[in-house]
Design an enzyme around this catalytic site. Structure first.
Site, PDB file in Angstrom:
ATOM      1  N   SER A 179       0.830  -1.204   0.000  1.00 17.61           N
ATOM      2  CA  SER A 179       0.000   0.000   0.000  1.00 17.61           C
ATOM      3  C   SER A 179       0.869   1.261   0.000  1.00 17.61           C
ATOM      4  O   SER A 179       0.428   2.328  -0.404  1.00 17.61           O
ATOM      5  CB  SER A 179      -0.866   0.012   1.257  1.00 17.61           C
ATOM      6  OG  SER A 179      -0.026  -0.094   2.403  1.00 17.61           O
ATOM      7  N   GLY A 197      -4.820  -0.668   6.231  1.00 11.44           N
ATOM      8  CA  GLY A 197      -5.251  -1.153   7.539  1.00 11.44           C
ATOM      9  C   GLY A 197      -6.618  -0.643   7.948  1.00 11.44           C
ATOM     10  O   GLY A 197      -7.289  -1.237   8.790  1.00 11.44           O
ATOM     11  N   CYS A 224       2.694  -7.053   1.808  1.00 10.00           N
ATOM     12  CA  CYS A 224       1.751  -6.350   2.674  1.00 10.00           C
ATOM     13  C   CYS A 224       0.916  -7.405   3.399  1.00 10.00           C
ATOM     14  O   CYS A 224       0.221  -8.189   2.757  1.00 10.00           O
ATOM     15  CB  CYS A 224       0.855  -5.465   1.809  1.00 10.00           C
ATOM     16  SG  CYS A 224      -0.469  -4.661   2.722  1.00 10.00           S
ATOM     17  N   THR A 239      -1.607  -6.836   5.391  1.00  8.65           N
ATOM     18  CA  THR A 239      -3.019  -6.448   5.372  1.00  8.65           C
ATOM     19  C   THR A 239      -3.695  -6.937   4.096  1.00  8.65           C
ATOM     20  O   THR A 239      -4.849  -7.355   4.107  1.00  8.65           O
ATOM     21  CB  THR A 239      -3.126  -4.913   5.493  1.00  8.65           C
ATOM     22  OG1 THR A 239      -2.252  -4.472   6.529  1.00  8.65           O
ATOM     23  CG2 THR A 239      -4.536  -4.465   5.799  1.00  8.65           C
ATOM     24  N   CYS A 280       3.587  -6.102   9.982  1.00  3.16           N
ATOM     25  CA  CYS A 280       3.271  -5.153   8.902  1.00  3.16           C
ATOM     26  C   CYS A 280       4.620  -4.780   8.313  1.00  3.16           C
ATOM     27  O   CYS A 280       5.571  -4.515   9.062  1.00  3.16           O
ATOM     28  CB  CYS A 280       2.565  -3.927   9.464  1.00  3.16           C
ATOM     29  SG  CYS A 280       2.512  -2.495   8.345  1.00  3.16           S
TER      30      CYS A 280
HETATM   31  N1  DGL Z   1       2.508  -2.526   4.877  1.00  4.50           N
HETATM   32  C1  DGL Z   1       1.186  -3.005   5.106  1.00  4.50           C
HETATM   33  C2  DGL Z   1       1.215  -4.346   5.844  1.00  4.50           C
HETATM   34  O1  DGL Z   1       2.187  -5.086   5.787  1.00  4.50           O
HETATM   35  C3  DGL Z   1       0.130  -2.155   5.734  1.00  4.50           C
HETATM   36  C4  DGL Z   1       0.141  -0.674   5.796  1.00  4.50           C
HETATM   37  C5  DGL Z   1      -1.259  -0.103   5.592  1.00  4.50           C
HETATM   38  O2  DGL Z   1      -2.051  -0.043   6.540  1.00  4.50           O
HETATM   39  O3  DGL Z   1      -1.535   0.245   4.441  1.00  4.50           O
HETATM   40  O4  DGL Z   1       0.262  -4.729   6.464  1.00  4.50           O
END
Ligand code: DGL
Length: 269
Positions: A11, A43, A74, A76, A188
């Site tokens: 994201s 998220g 990611c 999420t 994350c």
């Molecule tokens: N980098 C993303 C993850 O690993 C999430 C960041 C977001 O909330 O967009 O979950």
């Protein structure tokens, strides 16, 4: 054998932690990074809309980049969309899910903290990981509302508040029955960008689990058995952004992580 063309997607800037590990593991691979910055943070999205958004973005990116493999860097996104992605696209995917299994193997106190986005902590998938791999542990799942954004701010050169950071991570650290959290999963991909800052404000020292090296090894294994597509998409070192990017800070953050060529793809939310 042609160099593999690898698309690494998140994201925002969090997937750069995975991109660095992939670059270390495969220094000659053709890497393209993509951030759905128009839709950041993932998220906070509801699951149905998020899956639709991810499918839409990946469709455009898959056509633009023609990768041999797509890394969903990611948690999420991976904890909600992998099955649909695999059903809709023929390109292989590697995802990223909270490293609960290795955490359960490493804890001595039996108390594991998981820092992740509010979306990831709500997922059935995440609950399933705990049930399958950590049923003998006390797992404290904490959805940190603003931690990913703090990581973005750091990379863009903005100051971040120590107090805010402390409050964001504190619930993952617990004491019970004379024991305390001794392993914390960075669930994350943004969080390893704040590793030093998190360590500095943590209430006590713990082992942090950053899964990026393990993901890079998995990418290497999948690449070894994947035929090349002879794609002619974006050049090595490109970063595709779905929203207006292009501020000086953003540009230099991506450049310093190995992605100097910015392409903005018009995909408003
Ligand atoms: N980098 C993303 C993850 O690993 C999430 C960041 C977001 O909330 O967009 O979950």
């Amino acid at each position: 054998m042609m160099q593999p063309r690898i698309l690494i997607f998140d994201s925002g800037m969090g997937g750069l932690t995975v991109a660095s590990a992939v670059a270390r593991q495969m220094p000659h691979a053709h890497l393209v990074y993509a951030a759905d910055n128009a839709a950041f943070p993932y998220g906070a999205w509801n699951e149905v809309d998020l899956v639709q958004r991810i499918l839409r973005v990946i469709r455009v990116l898959n056509d633009a980049v023609e990768p041999d493999i797509i890394v969903i860097a990611c948690n999420t996104a991976s904890t909600i969309a992998m099955a649909e992605l695999r059903a809709k696209f023929s390109v292989p995917f590697v995802g990223t899910v909270p490293a609960i299994k290795p955490a359960a193997a490493q804890t001595r106190s039996g108390i594991v903290g998981v820092l992740a986005t509010p979306g990831t902590v709500k997922r059935e998938y995440t609950r399933g990981l705990i049930q399958d791999f950590a049923s003998n542990c006390h797992v404290v799942l904490h959805g940190a509302a603003r931690l990913a954004e703090l990581a973005e701010r750091k990379l863009s050169g903005d100051a971040i508040s120590v107090e805010e950071l402390r409050a964001e991570i504190a619930p993952a650290f617990v004491e019970r029955d004379g024991q305390r959290t001794d392993v914390v999963v960075l669930g994350c991909t943004h969080y390893p960008l704040l590793a030093a800052e998190i360590e500095a404000v943590a209430p006590w020292p713990v082992t942090y689990i950053d899964p990026s090296a393990a993901i890079a090894r998995r990418v290497g294994d999948v690449i070894d058995i994947t035929p090349r597509r002879h794609g002619a998409g974006l050049t090595h070192g490109s970063v595709a952004l779905t929203g207006v990017g292009s501020g000086k800070a953003l540009r230099s953050a991506y450049s310093s992580m190995g992605f100097p060529f910015q392409h903005v793809i018009d995909l408003p939310v």
